[in-house]
Design an enzyme around this catalytic site. Structure first.
Site, PDB file in Angstrom:
ATOM      1  N   SER A  93       0.873  -1.159   0.000  1.00 15.94           N
ATOM      2  CA  SER A  93       0.000   0.000   0.000  1.00 15.94           C
ATOM      3  C   SER A  93       0.918   1.218   0.000  1.00 15.94           C
ATOM      4  O   SER A  93       1.752   1.360   0.904  1.00 15.94           O
ATOM      5  CB  SER A  93      -0.900  -0.011   1.238  1.00 15.94           C
ATOM      6  OG  SER A  93      -1.913   0.962   1.100  1.00 15.94           O
ATOM      7  N   GLU A  94       0.796   2.087  -1.004  1.00 17.10           N
ATOM      8  CA  GLU A  94       1.842   3.092  -1.217  1.00 17.10           C
ATOM      9  C   GLU A  94       1.887   4.177  -0.147  1.00 17.10           C
ATOM     10  O   GLU A  94       2.813   4.972  -0.119  1.00 17.10           O
ATOM     11  CB  GLU A  94       1.730   3.716  -2.616  1.00 17.10           C
ATOM     12  CG  GLU A  94       0.495   4.560  -2.881  1.00 17.10           C
ATOM     13  CD  GLU A  94      -0.605   3.762  -3.563  1.00 17.10           C
ATOM     14  OE1 GLU A  94      -0.655   2.526  -3.384  1.00 17.10           O
ATOM     15  OE2 GLU A  94      -1.434   4.388  -4.260  1.00 17.10           O
ATOM     16  N   ASN A  95       0.905   4.201   0.751  1.00 21.89           N
ATOM     17  CA  ASN A  95       0.997   5.126   1.882  1.00 21.89           C
ATOM     18  C   ASN A  95       1.957   4.618   2.956  1.00 21.89           C
ATOM     19  O   ASN A  95       2.128   5.279   3.979  1.00 21.89           O
ATOM     20  CB  ASN A  95      -0.382   5.430   2.470  1.00 21.89           C
ATOM     21  CG  ASN A  95      -1.154   4.191   2.849  1.00 21.89           C
ATOM     22  OD1 ASN A  95      -1.164   3.198   2.126  1.00 21.89           O
ATOM     23  ND2 ASN A  95      -1.792   4.227   3.998  1.00 21.89           N
TER      24      ASN A  95
ATOM     25  N   SER B 113       8.559   4.234   0.511  1.00 13.07           N
ATOM     26  CA  SER B 113       7.533   3.517  -0.241  1.00 13.07           C
ATOM     27  C   SER B 113       7.726   3.700  -1.740  1.00 13.07           C
ATOM     28  O   SER B 113       7.644   2.741  -2.521  1.00 13.07           O
ATOM     29  CB  SER B 113       6.151   4.032   0.175  1.00 13.07           C
ATOM     30  OG  SER B 113       5.144   3.388  -0.563  1.00 13.07           O
TER      31      SER B 113
END
Lengths: 233, 209
Positions: free
Chosen positions: B46-48, B88
């Site tokens: 999840s790119e967060n 990330s």
């Protein structure tokens, strides 16, 4: 030098001025410096340029500074959750610079690390590349992006010690560390300030050298999209 | 009868390979996690700032500090790791993510992808999509083949602002599966209950092979 201040307003004393630039941590409403945002609203500082991945929602997060028209320009990757933002942007009252999310994160990291620019593949062949220097490395095109350095950064962490060492919690870390490093002065708000020595030095996420002022407070921590699954009977 | 959202997600899940790190976009791509084939272990990014994304929490166990890139409450797994946004996107840009499955507004026969804005109408932003398509090993698009008005979204060239140029490898729609190959798109599979003629009629892009 004491880093711990009694309130968000006290921690911002002497730092705010009209037309200033701010880097803010948070992703959506997760891990946002809600107390410092409220204090900036109180102070009424105008014409702000804010680098933040999102712009909050109507009435919460950076949305409160949009409501009071304190923001001149946002540098963000996604602003889809804010009707007031859309209204101000489409009517030309608010400037918006879209940055791809990773480019924004790296611009903040680079700014804080003394790197004035870097080349990235992200955005090549799109509107993001317009007007930017293009360079070919190993047969592939890259565009030049610049580091961001701001007057202050405002971030939220879970725990701190009085020296400013920070520990974040789960996905509330997000943009907070890179945003913290990009500010000439960084103010951090945390849920708990623990005594010196209570944090394991091996488990510090952001060393206190990046954090100049610190406050402890109570956070609302609003959930943007509550999604759940049913318990199996 | 074309594939529905869940059938498209199930088909997209067959693209996954054991050991892969994968990023799933918002919408139908999120449903792919419900159809990961047995015996295949993938780690969802999840790119967060998370690797090892778990399912939605049970009611009452939502944690405001634990969300996915769609801002939905989620849970962690025993192998979960958290990190900041710069890290990330370092793993995304650095090519460590094997595949991204993303939604789209338009795809073109040369692999161009548009999924982030409609000028004058919808100005939400690209989020992490431009970084993902530029950085990950393989880009699979999952979307409806045509718009609500019946116009093809699989085009000779995109009309909307691009997210990435020549970045799409495979397109999975409600009508079938197409690959981006030299000269245009190649039909890989036709959805159950759809004829190849129907798929061709709904496609503006050049079909080869």
């Amino acid at each position: 030098m004491k880093k711990v201040y009694p309130s968000a307003s006290a921690a911002l004393e002497g730092l705010l001025f009209d037309g200033m630039t701010i880097a803010a941590g948070g992703f959506g409403l997760c891990g946002i410096p809600e107390l410092l945002i409220a204090a900036i609203r109180e102070a009424g500082t105008k014409d702000l340029t804010i680098a933040s991945n999102n712009a909050g929602v109507d009435g919460f997060g950076l949305g409160v500074l949009l409501a009071t028209r304190q923001v001149k320009k946002m540098i963000s990757s996604y602003v889809g959750e804010n009707a007031e933002f859309m209204r101000q942007y489409l009517s030309g009252e608010l400037e918006l610079e879209f940055n791809p999310q990773g480019t924004l994160a790296e611009r903040l990291r680079a700014g804080g690390a003394g790197i004035p620019g870097f080349y990235t593949k992200t955005g090549v062949g799109t509107v993001i590349a317009e007007g930017k220097d293009v360079k070919v490395f190993n047969g592939q095109e890259y565009i030049l992006e610049t580091g961001i350095v701001t007057d202050i950064s405002i971030v939220k962490a879970w725990k701190a010690d009085p020296s400013g060492n920070l520990v974040f919690r789960k996905t509330a870390r997000n943009f907070n560390p890179p945003a913290a490093t990009a500010g000439r002065v960084c103010i951090a708000e945390v849920e708990e300030i623990v005594p010196l020595g209570a944090l394991d030095p091996d488990h510090i996420h952001l060393p206190g050298i990046y954090v100049h002022r610190l406050i402890q407070g109570t956070h609302e921590k609003r959930i943007e999209q509550r999604t759940v699954r049913k318990r199996e009977a | 009868m074309a594939w529905d959202r869940n059938q498209m997600a199930a088909r997209a899940a067959q693209e996954l390979q054991d050991g892969w790190y994968v990023n799933l976009g918002i919408g139908i791509p999120t449903l792919v996690s419900n159809y990961i084939p047995e015996g295949i272990s993938v780690t969802l990014q999840s790119e967060n700032g998370m690797l090892g994304m778990g399912p939605f929490p049970y009611e009452g166990e939502e944690d405001p500090d634990l969300i996915n890139a769609g801002k939905q409450t989620i849970t962690e797994l025993p192998q979960t790791a958290y990190f900041d946004s710069a890290q990330s996107f370092a793993m995304i840009r650095g090519g460590k993510i094997a595949m991204a499955i993303l939604g789209a507004m338009e795809v073109a026969e040369n692999g161009d992808l548009a999924n982030w804005m409609i000028p004058g109408k919808l100005v939400k932003g690209m989020g992490g999509a431009m970084d993902l398509v530029a950085g990950v090993g393989r880009v699979v698009v999952v979307m409806d083949h045509t718009s609500k008005h019946g116009e093809s979204k699989v085009l000779k060239s995109c009309t909307l602002p691009l997210t990435g140029k020549g970045v799409v490898d495979r397109i999975i729609t409600n009508l079938g599966v197409l690959d981006v190959v030299p000269g245009g798109l190649k039909i890989v599979e036709v959805a159950e209950g759809v004829t190849e003629a129907e798929l061709r009629a709904a496609t503006e892009a050049t079909l080869v092979g």
